[in-house]
Motif scaffolding. Sequence first.
Motif, short mmCIF file in Angstrom:
data_model
loop_
_atom_site.label_atom_id
_atom_site.label_comp_id
_atom_site.label_asym_id
_atom_site.label_seq_id
_atom_site.Cartn_x
_atom_site.Cartn_y
_atom_site.Cartn_z
N VAL A 9 1.20 -1.41 -0.19
CA VAL A 9 -0.20 -0.10 0.26
C VAL A 9 0.61 1.24 0.00
O VAL A 9 0.48 2.22 -0.39
N ILE A 10 1.55 1.09 0.89
CA ILE A 10 2.52 2.43 0.78
C ILE A 10 3.52 3.38 -0.29
O ILE A 10 3.54 4.58 -0.82
N VAL A 13 0.99 5.42 -3.16
CA VAL A 13 1.07 6.78 -4.10
C VAL A 13 2.22 7.39 -4.95
O VAL A 13 2.14 7.69 -5.56
N ARG A 83 -6.83 6.07 -4.96
CA ARG A 83 -7.40 5.19 -4.30
C ARG A 83 -7.42 4.20 -4.24
O ARG A 83 -7.13 2.88 -4.85
N THR A 84 -7.18 3.25 -3.03
CA THR A 84 -7.32 1.77 -2.69
C THR A 84 -8.53 1.29 -2.81
O THR A 84 -9.65 1.55 -3.09
N SER A 92 -5.49 -0.88 4.19
CA SER A 92 -5.16 0.11 5.00
C SER A 92 -5.32 1.81 3.33
O SER A 92 -4.90 1.45 2.76
N VAL A 94 -6.35 4.52 1.35
CA VAL A 94 -5.80 5.74 0.80
C VAL A 94 -6.37 6.26 -0.03
O VAL A 94 -7.39 5.61 -1.22
N ASP A 96 -6.22 10.23 -2.06
CA ASP A 96 -5.19 10.85 -1.85
C ASP A 96 -5.35 12.46 -3.26
O ASP A 96 -6.26 11.07 -4.62
N ILE A 116 -4.30 14.01 1.13
CA ILE A 116 -3.73 13.06 1.95
C ILE A 116 -4.36 12.41 2.72
O ILE A 116 -4.55 13.04 4.06
N GLU A 117 -4.77 11.46 2.18
CA GLU A 117 -5.49 10.50 3.79
C GLU A 117 -4.76 9.27 3.00
O GLU A 117 -4.89 8.09 2.42
N GLU A 118 -4.13 8.86 3.97
CA GLU A 118 -3.44 6.96 3.78
C GLU A 118 -3.31 6.97 5.70
O GLU A 118 -2.82 7.18 6.26
#
Length: 269
Positions: A9-10, A13, A83-84, A92, A94, A96, A116-118
């Motif tokens: 996930v990290i 972005v 977005r995830t 997690s 995400v 963004d 940013i929303e993570e």
Amino acid sequence: MKHNLKKVVIPLVTVFTVALGITAFQANDRYRQVPNDSFGKGERLEYRVHYGFINAAEARVDVSNSIVNVNNRPCYRVNVFGRTVGAFDLVSRVRDQWRSYIDTSAILPQMFKQEIEEGKYRKEETVLFNHGSNVVYSSVKDEKKSFKVPNNIHDVISGYYYLRTLNFDRMSVGQMIEVPTFFGGEVFPMKVRYRGKDEIKTKFGRIKVLKLNPIMPNNKFFKGEESINIWVSDDANKVPVKVEVDLWIGSLDMDLKSFKGLQSEMKWM
């Protein structure tokens, strides 16, 4: 599997940012005039990111239908959303958003915003560019800072749109493209190597492409400095149609899912 998902996930972005924020040559004059037949108002691109057979994320890039004025300059308003989805969204979340206001004649940023929303992490930032004084002003919550920057500085979105205006037929295979970029309160040299021409298969058919290789710094996520490969359409549009990313725990792929509003018709084979 859950442990691996957290590690993937990290870098998502970064995949969005690198793939959609490749930069190009630096000019010397403060307000250059850059001919542009590659993009315009109303363009919309959508991408699917997958980790093996698992859908990991989605990205959307669009150019607003109207021109806006920033710093008394007419600008394209470019919006990027990432977005995830699915299992990645459960591990997690995400959401963004990035927005760049790009000068229509100089193809330089006048303003950049990010939300940013993570997971539990949140950040909102607004960056204003003063190209006459080579200064940028960053505002995060109540904290405001100014930074001295090189001439014709880019943000991570505007540089990609500048790249689309270039003629790669004038470049040699292996040539390195480098330009200073401002992001996260820092100026850094973003480097991309041109790998030549190729031909790949997509959901829309085969297409001739230009292969680009962003150079990544050593880190715990990406497998070496040449771990990202990007294929952009070898036509006037220069749209990214495919991205491959090698991670230490596997690989991510990003593919063009849909498109509309292009300046030129895509040349599928």
